[in-house]
Design an enzyme around this catalytic site. Structure first.
Site, mmCIF file in Angstrom:
data_model
loop_
_atom_site.group_PDB
_atom_site.id
_atom_site.type_symbol
_atom_site.label_atom_id
_atom_site.label_comp_id
_atom_site.label_asym_id
_atom_site.label_seq_id
_atom_site.Cartn_x
_atom_site.Cartn_y
_atom_site.Cartn_z
ATOM 1 N N ASP A 6 0.946 -1.099 0.016
ATOM 2 C CA ASP A 6 -0.031 0.156 -0.065
ATOM 3 C C ASP A 6 0.983 1.090 0.009
ATOM 4 O O ASP A 6 1.417 1.652 1.071
ATOM 5 C CB ASP A 6 -0.889 0.094 1.199
ATOM 6 N N GLU A 54 -1.351 -1.223 -4.797
ATOM 7 C CA GLU A 54 -2.673 -0.403 -5.062
ATOM 8 C C GLU A 54 -2.374 0.520 -6.212
ATOM 9 O O GLU A 54 -1.789 1.193 -6.384
ATOM 10 C CB GLU A 54 -3.054 0.268 -3.739
ATOM 11 N N ASP A 59 -2.637 1.121 6.696
ATOM 12 C CA ASP A 59 -1.930 0.773 5.701
ATOM 13 C C ASP A 59 -1.114 -0.713 5.849
ATOM 14 O O ASP A 59 -1.131 -1.395 4.709
ATOM 15 C CB ASP A 59 -0.556 1.804 5.718
#
Lengths: 168, 168
Positions: free
Chosen positions: B4, B65, B138
């Site tokens: 992330d 992501e 996260d």
């Protein structure tokens, strides 16, 4: 070394000299990557191209165009990522990095922060005593970044370094 | 391995397993960098942190992501650059990269593309049979990316690889 970051064309320019002396062209080139490749392969190609140039020319500093979030949305992600790769290649070797905005560069080389690409290219050719304007525009912009850094970057880089030390 | 990406907090999560079998947590961590440092030093720290984890865990694939230009403008540049570094670390080792959107990840782990952070965290804990939700968000998001990739990534990665080959 100036770097005009981009995924499709990443311009690089190496200029030697100092304030008050004539500047000289050492190298100008463009790293191109194909839009048919995935982004990660394109970033790896840009890294390899920048690594080779930094390894060969050992620049005292790397000047990169500062990207703004308000720029063209269709290309902003790739440009931001290419600029990140350029910063990374310099930073992990301990080479000082400086970011200059397009208007700072235009003002430094042409005296006009709103100069167009042709004016910037013409002034780069004149400053470096070249027979013709460097092409494509990404190559001229990279040289303009290197010139700007030499003319205005030295004092700023020393100030940034002192500030970074004082923050630790 | 799921990543992330972020400049301030970059979550990483390693999950083992395959479709139809229970998944297991291997590692979860967050690479943090200080906002008082210049961007290039932060990117170099993220690269070093990701390199160490990829070197240690040797993931079969890296799921990152997917960032959109319409995301939060104040952090978009740093997030785009951190995601570029993550892609680079995987690509230059030849590790397959996949990008998944936040709604794909939410839908994969919770069945709802609009699930909130707490729902995603709770489902990640349940899927990996953890006593508590991974924190910060996260870290949970990185694990959710890894889970998503295992559950839906395999077929897509093979398709992408075939397409990339046919384009050459």
């Amino acid at each position: 070394m100036g770097i005009d970051p981009g995924l499709t064309r990443c311009g690089t320019g190496v200029v030697e000299g100092s304030v008050g002396r004539p500047l000289g062209l050492v190298d100008v080139s463009v790293i191109r990557t194909s839009s048919t490749l995935p982004v990660w392969q394109r970033l790896a190609q840009i890294e390899a191209g920048l690594e080779a140039r930094v390894e060969h020319y050992r620049p005292d500093a790397v000047a990169i165009e500062r990207i703004f979030a308000r720029s063209d949305v269709s290309t902003i992600m790739g440009t931001a990522q290419a600029s990140g790769v350029a910063m990374l290649v310099a930073a992990r070797r301990g080479i000082p990095v400086a970011l200059h905005t397009p208007s700072e560069v235009k003002a430094a080389v042409s005296g006009n922060g709103r100069a167009d690409k042709a004016q910037v290219g013409a002034m780069v050719a004149r400053i470096l005593r070249l027979d013709a304007m460097p092409k494509p525009a990404d190559a001229a912009d990279a040289l303009a970044l290197a010139i700007t850094h030499i003319w205005r970057g030295g004092a700023q880089a020393r100030l940034d370094a002192a500030l970074a030390r004082s923050r630790r």
